[in-house]
Design an enzyme around this catalytic site. Structure first.
Site, PDB file in Angstrom:
ATOM      1  N   GLY A   1     -38.411 -72.216  -2.664  1.00  0.00           N
ATOM      2  CA  GLY A   1     -39.053 -71.446  -1.845  1.00  0.00           C
ATOM      3  C   GLY A   1     -39.208 -70.103  -2.300  1.00  0.00           C
ATOM      4  N   GLU A   2     -39.229 -69.095  -1.437  1.00  0.00           N
ATOM      5  CA  GLU A   2     -39.154 -67.762  -2.055  1.00  0.00           C
ATOM      6  C   GLU A   2     -37.766 -67.015  -1.854  1.00  0.00           C
ATOM      7  OE1 GLU A   2     -40.321 -64.430  -3.712  1.00  0.00           O
ATOM      8  OE2 GLU A   2     -39.551 -64.271  -1.402  1.00  0.00           O
TER       9      GLU A   2
ATOM     10  N   CYS B   1     -33.931 -74.529  -7.629  1.00  0.00           N
ATOM     11  CA  CYS B   1     -34.941 -73.553  -7.718  1.00  0.00           C
ATOM     12  C   CYS B   1     -34.804 -72.135  -7.063  1.00  0.00           C
ATOM     13  CB  CYS B   1     -36.545 -73.965  -7.645  1.00  0.00           C
ATOM     14  SG  CYS B   1     -37.674 -73.034  -8.359  1.00  0.00           S
TER      15      CYS B   1
ATOM     16  N   ILE C   1     -41.475 -75.340 -11.031  1.00  0.00           N
ATOM     17  CA  ILE C   1     -42.638 -74.488 -10.729  1.00  0.00           C
ATOM     18  C   ILE C   1     -42.108 -73.014 -10.247  1.00  0.00           C
ATOM     19  CG2 ILE C   1     -44.327 -74.080  -8.313  1.00  0.00           C
ATOM     20  CD1 ILE C   1     -43.196 -77.008  -7.707  1.00  0.00           C
ATOM     21  N   ARG C   2     -42.568 -72.131 -10.915  1.00  0.00           N
ATOM     22  CA  ARG C   2     -42.234 -70.516 -10.835  1.00  0.00           C
ATOM     23  C   ARG C   2     -40.702 -70.668 -11.186  1.00  0.00           C
ATOM     24  NH1 ARG C   2     -43.940 -67.095  -6.651  1.00  0.00           N
ATOM     25  NH2 ARG C   2     -43.646 -65.669  -8.205  1.00  0.00           N
TER      26      ARG C   2
ATOM     27  N   HIS D   1     -37.384 -79.404  -9.556  1.00  0.00           N
ATOM     28  CA  HIS D   1     -37.481 -79.810  -8.075  1.00  0.00           C
ATOM     29  C   HIS D   1     -37.425 -81.514  -8.258  1.00  0.00           C
ATOM     30  CE1 HIS D   1     -38.997 -76.127  -6.112  1.00  0.00           C
ATOM     31  NE2 HIS D   1     -39.307 -75.741  -7.160  1.00  0.00           N
TER      32      HIS D   1
ATOM     33  N   GLU E   1     -36.765 -83.273  -5.712  1.00  0.00           N
ATOM     34  CA  GLU E   1     -37.552 -83.992  -4.477  1.00  0.00           C
ATOM     35  C   GLU E   1     -38.692 -84.064  -4.499  1.00  0.00           C
ATOM     36  OE1 GLU E   1     -36.622 -80.687  -5.193  1.00  0.00           O
ATOM     37  OE2 GLU E   1     -38.108 -79.558  -4.173  1.00  0.00           O
TER      38      GLU E   1
HETATM   39  N1  GLN Z   1     -40.232 -68.130  -7.998  1.00  0.00           N
HETATM   40  C1  GLN Z   1     -39.359 -68.428  -6.361  1.00  0.00           C
HETATM   41  C2  GLN Z   1     -38.421 -67.156  -6.421  1.00  0.00           C
HETATM   42  O1  GLN Z   1     -37.997 -66.682  -7.481  1.00  0.00           O
HETATM   43  C3  GLN Z   1     -38.548 -69.612  -6.669  1.00  0.00           C
HETATM   44  C4  GLN Z   1     -39.724 -70.719  -6.834  1.00  0.00           C
HETATM   45  C5  GLN Z   1     -39.199 -72.050  -6.358  1.00  0.00           C
HETATM   46  O2  GLN Z   1     -38.341 -72.432  -5.525  1.00  0.00           O
HETATM   47  N2  GLN Z   1     -39.990 -73.060  -6.580  1.00  0.00           N
HETATM   48  O3  GLN Z   1     -37.997 -67.120  -5.484  1.00  0.00           O
END
Ligand code: GLN
Length: 190
Positions: free
Chosen positions: A51-52, A83, A138-139, A174, A176
């Site tokens: 998430g973020e 992540c 992902i990022r 990830h 999942e």
């Molecule tokens: N880039 C997000 C962060 O720094 C994490 C990315 C993700 O959980 N897929 O919060």
């Protein structure tokens, strides 16, 4: 009876983790979405999804989940962060003042592989798993420093992307989002 598992459901990709836990054989009625400290008290394990991390850090502090999670972790509850979840578990986020739970003795670098367009998928060998897994980044963050108590479970291009400290697990990627349930089973057996 399988112990109840919680997935932090404030923001991010929690639904996919719930589906993976079911695929891994965990009874659906023993998987819970966690939004409050009361929810957390119903479960014996916790997954913090992607998430973020800035948003989730603020919401955790607002709901009091931060202190509840820290307390349960100190009592030995297994936690797995994927992540964003790994960022939340870290002791420190590189080059910024950002809230984190300090449950894994690691420093993380956010978005270490660049922007969203640099998301990618690769085969990864993870210590403790029988077969290589398909890892979706992902990022994603990487681990740039860790204490001696932290075990490195996987690297990608010399970057640390999976770690474990006692019953706390962190992965940059990830699992999942794939059909592979090896890591979910590994976590359920911690
Ligand atoms: N880039 C997000 C962060 O720094 C994490 C990315 C993700 O959980 N897929 O919060």
């Amino acid at each position: 009876m399988a112990p109840h598992v919680g997935v932090l459901a404030i923001q991010g990709s929690f639904q996919k983790h719930i589906e993976s836990l079911v695929r891994a054989g965990h009874p659906a009625d023993q998987i819970h979405e966690i939004r409050t400290p009361e929810d957390l008290s119903q479960v014996r394990r916790l997954i913090i999804p992607g998430g973020e991390s800035t948003t989730v850090g603020l919401l955790m502090q607002y709901t009091g989940l931060d202190q509840a999670i820290i307390e349960r972790a100190h009592q030995g509850m297994p936690i797995w962060g994927t992540c964003m979840g790994m960022i939340m578990l870290a002791r420190q986020v590189e080059n910024r003042e950002q809230f984190s739970l300090n449950l894994l003795n690691i420093t993380v670098r956010r978005n270490a592989f660049g922007a969203q367009v640099h998301s990618f998928e690769t085969q990864l060998t993870v210590a403790g798993l029988v077969d290589p897994i398909e890892a979706v980044f992902i990022r994603a963050p990487i681990v740039t420093k860790h204490g001696p108590e932290v075990q490195v479970l996987a690297t990608f291009n010399d970057h640390i992307v999976a770690v474990q400290q006692d019953k706390i697990l962190g992965t940059s990627f990830h699992p999942e989002l794939t059909s592979d349930t090896q890591l979910h089973k590994y976590f359920l057996n911690l």
